[in-house]
Write an enzyme that holds these catalytic residues in place. Structure first.
Site, PDB file in Angstrom:
ATOM      1  N   GLU A  96     -43.771 -41.827  15.726  1.00 43.33           N
ATOM      2  CA  GLU A  96     -45.014 -41.120  16.006  1.00 43.33           C
ATOM      3  C   GLU A  96     -45.983 -41.285  14.847  1.00 43.33           C
ATOM      4  OE1 GLU A  96     -44.082 -37.017  16.611  1.00 43.33           O
ATOM      5  OE2 GLU A  96     -42.156 -37.634  17.428  1.00 43.33           O
ATOM      6  N   CYS A 129     -51.300 -39.050   9.996  1.00 41.44           N
ATOM      7  CA  CYS A 129     -49.939 -38.703   9.553  1.00 41.44           C
ATOM      8  C   CYS A 129     -49.024 -39.874   9.915  1.00 41.44           C
ATOM      9  CB  CYS A 129     -49.493 -37.411  10.225  1.00 41.44           C
ATOM     10  SG  CYS A 129     -47.838 -36.917   9.738  1.00 41.44           S
ATOM     11  N   CYS A 136     -34.603 -39.479  11.078  1.00 43.30           N
ATOM     12  CA  CYS A 136     -34.462 -39.031   9.688  1.00 43.30           C
ATOM     13  C   CYS A 136     -33.032 -38.574   9.455  1.00 43.30           C
ATOM     14  CB  CYS A 136     -35.431 -37.893   9.386  1.00 43.30           C
ATOM     15  SG  CYS A 136     -35.451 -37.439   7.638  1.00 43.30           S
ATOM     16  N   CYS A 140     -33.036 -31.352   8.054  1.00 40.58           N
ATOM     17  CA  CYS A 140     -33.634 -30.025   7.913  1.00 40.58           C
ATOM     18  C   CYS A 140     -33.443 -29.286   9.242  1.00 40.58           C
ATOM     19  CB  CYS A 140     -35.122 -30.143   7.580  1.00 40.58           C
ATOM     20  SG  CYS A 140     -35.423 -31.052   6.057  1.00 40.58           S
ATOM     21  N   CYS A 143     -36.304 -28.912  12.052  1.00 38.82           N
ATOM     22  CA  CYS A 143     -37.105 -30.103  12.336  1.00 38.82           C
ATOM     23  C   CYS A 143     -36.539 -30.888  13.509  1.00 38.82           C
ATOM     24  CB  CYS A 143     -37.155 -30.987  11.092  1.00 38.82           C
ATOM     25  SG  CYS A 143     -37.859 -32.613  11.410  1.00 38.82           S
ATOM     26  N   ASN A 242     -39.728 -24.843   1.395  1.00 35.38           N
ATOM     27  CA  ASN A 242     -39.195 -24.121   2.568  1.00 35.38           C
ATOM     28  C   ASN A 242     -38.215 -22.992   2.291  1.00 35.38           C
ATOM     29  OD1 ASN A 242     -40.655 -25.940   4.183  1.00 35.38           O
ATOM     30  ND2 ASN A 242     -39.003 -27.418   4.007  1.00 35.38           N
ATOM     31  N   CYS A 359     -43.731 -32.403  13.492  1.00 37.10           N
ATOM     32  CA  CYS A 359     -42.965 -33.585  13.123  1.00 37.10           C
ATOM     33  C   CYS A 359     -41.795 -33.848  14.073  1.00 37.10           C
ATOM     34  CB  CYS A 359     -42.475 -33.320  11.702  1.00 37.10           C
ATOM     35  SG  CYS A 359     -41.140 -34.267  11.126  1.00 37.10           S
TER      36      CYS A 359
HETATM   37  S1  SF4 Z   1     -38.579 -32.166   7.862  1.00 40.22           S
HETATM   38 FE1  SF4 Z   1     -37.625 -33.558   9.373  1.00 40.22          FE
HETATM   39  S2  SF4 Z   1     -38.514 -35.603   8.982  1.00 40.22           S
HETATM   40 FE2  SF4 Z   1     -38.948 -34.291   7.179  1.00 40.22          FE
HETATM   41  S3  SF4 Z   1     -37.216 -34.703   5.758  1.00 40.22           S
HETATM   42 FE3  SF4 Z   1     -36.616 -32.901   6.975  1.00 40.22          FE
HETATM   43  S4  SF4 Z   1     -35.445 -33.760   8.717  1.00 40.22           S
HETATM   44 FE4  SF4 Z   1     -36.603 -35.458   7.777  1.00 40.22          FE
END
Ligand code: SF4
Length: 374
Positions: A96, A129, A136, A140, A143, A242, A359
């Protein structure tokens, strides 16, 4: 050069492009014409490069050379003007890339809100972006990209190509048009460091986007933060924080086990900032998880003495995410604790909520919608 090997022009730097034309038996100045055509005119096929003699265009094509620009596969337009693009590469993988006109609510690093629209135009600056990996690996917990896992790194050409594809689609020409780039899309740029840095250099030197208009966000890959500080050409640094203590951060971001807050904040403190530069700390607020005033006070302690600012982002909820969005007054209260302690803190406007613009959300949503299991 073998016919069977495909070479994409997008992603090649000046010395690589020069070597390519010299191998084709041409003078080195032709490299400049190729670079201009790919990165400034953003042609899609070698046949379109009218500055090259026809014989050279044929020779390059028969050598397996192509422009290699990524394809725009889908566009999703939000009511707020955000356009979310699904970009496809030669092997069928997609990422994306998001176009956000009239500012970004703070990601650009300057904390300003959108300026007024220029006459005859719907925006006076815009932010793109950019993704750095397919999926990934960082995991996280809030996410959607994390749910995809990591498929592969993007090449430098695929990172630059996303930007070129959008600039062409929006008919935008930097530096005349004010465009900011944020490397905050899918993936962790610092786990694809060499390709990411090569892309940055190409964007500055060939596409024409100033490094001061770029920001990269990392989840906290500490050794790469240190490497990044030594780069001659680099975007501004944002750290995805975070959480305000190790216990919470490890729960939300398992990579905190490897590089905990002490290590992360040490790297931040030692990061060589330029004149008037600040490190941005991003903080996704999750209802009744990390959004209490006590957490904000812990953030104040973490950032004490640092040239920093904080971007607060109320969670954009999505399918498969076990957290909720905090109410506005909780967000405002958190912000006030930081501001009263002298830390610039901005609440980022949610962008493109109606098109799943957090994201990883578009790709994940498309995958769910097209999955044969559903
Ligand atoms: S927020 Fe999502 S894309 Fe960003 S580092 Fe963490 S898991 Fe990866």
């Amino acid at each position: 050069m073998e016919n069977s090997s495909q070479i994409a022009l997008v992603g090649l730097d000046r010395s690589e492009t020069t070597a390519l034309v010299e191998r084709a038996g041409e003078a080195a100045y032709r490299a400049g014409q190729l670079l201009e055509a790919v990165y400034r005119q953003r042609v899609e096929a070698i046949e379109e490069i009218s500055t090259l003699p026809q014989a050279l265009r044929v020779k390059l094509a028969s050598d397996g050379v192509s422009v290699g620009m990524p394809r725009i596969e889908k566009r999703f337009l939000s009511q707020d003007g955000t356009v979310r693009y699904l970009i496809g590469f030669a092997d069928g993988q997609t990422v994306e890339t998001v176009w956000m006109p009239e500012g970004d609510g703070g990601e650009a690093g300057d904390g300003t809100e959108a300026g007024a629209a220029v006459e005859g135009r719907r925006w006076d600056r815009a932010t793109i972006c950019v993704s750095s990996q397919v999926g990934c690996a960082v995991d996280c917990q809030f996410c959607l990209t994390a749910l995809l896992g990591v498929k592969r790194n993007l090449t430098a050409g695929e990172i630059v190509g996303q930007v070129c594809a959008l600039l062409k689609d929006r008919n935008v020409v930097p530096p005349e048009d004010r465009v900011n780039l944020v490397f905050m899309g899918m993936g962790e740029p610092f786990l694809n460091y060499e390709n990411f840095m090569k892309a940055v250099r190409l964007l500055v030197e060939e596409v024409g986007v100033a490094e001061s208009r770029m920001t990269v966000s990392t989840a906290g890959i500490v050794p790469r933060i240190r490497d990044f500080g030594k780069e001659a050409i680099r975007p501004k640094l944002a750290i995805s924080l975070n959480a305000s203590n190790d216990e919470l951060r490890t729960r939300l971001m398992p990579l905190n086990r490897k590089w905990n807050l002490e290590m992360l904040m040490a790297a931040a403190r030692e990061f060589p900032l330029r004149n008037r530069e600040r490190i941005t700390f991003e903080y996704v607020l999750l209802n009744e998880v990390n959004d209490a005033p006590e957490h904000a006070k812990e953030v104040v302690e973490l950032l004490r003495g640092l040239r920093a600012k904080v971007n607060l982002i109320a969670l954009n909820p999505g399918p498969g995410i076990a957290f909720a969005t905090p109410a506005q007054d909780r967000v405002a209260e958190f912000q006030q604790v930081l501001v009263k302690a002298g830390i610039p803190a901005f609440v980022r406007r949610p962008r493109g909520r109606d098109i799943y613009a957090a994201c990883g959300q578009l790709k994940r949503t498309v995958e769910i919608a097209t999955s044969p299991a559903r």
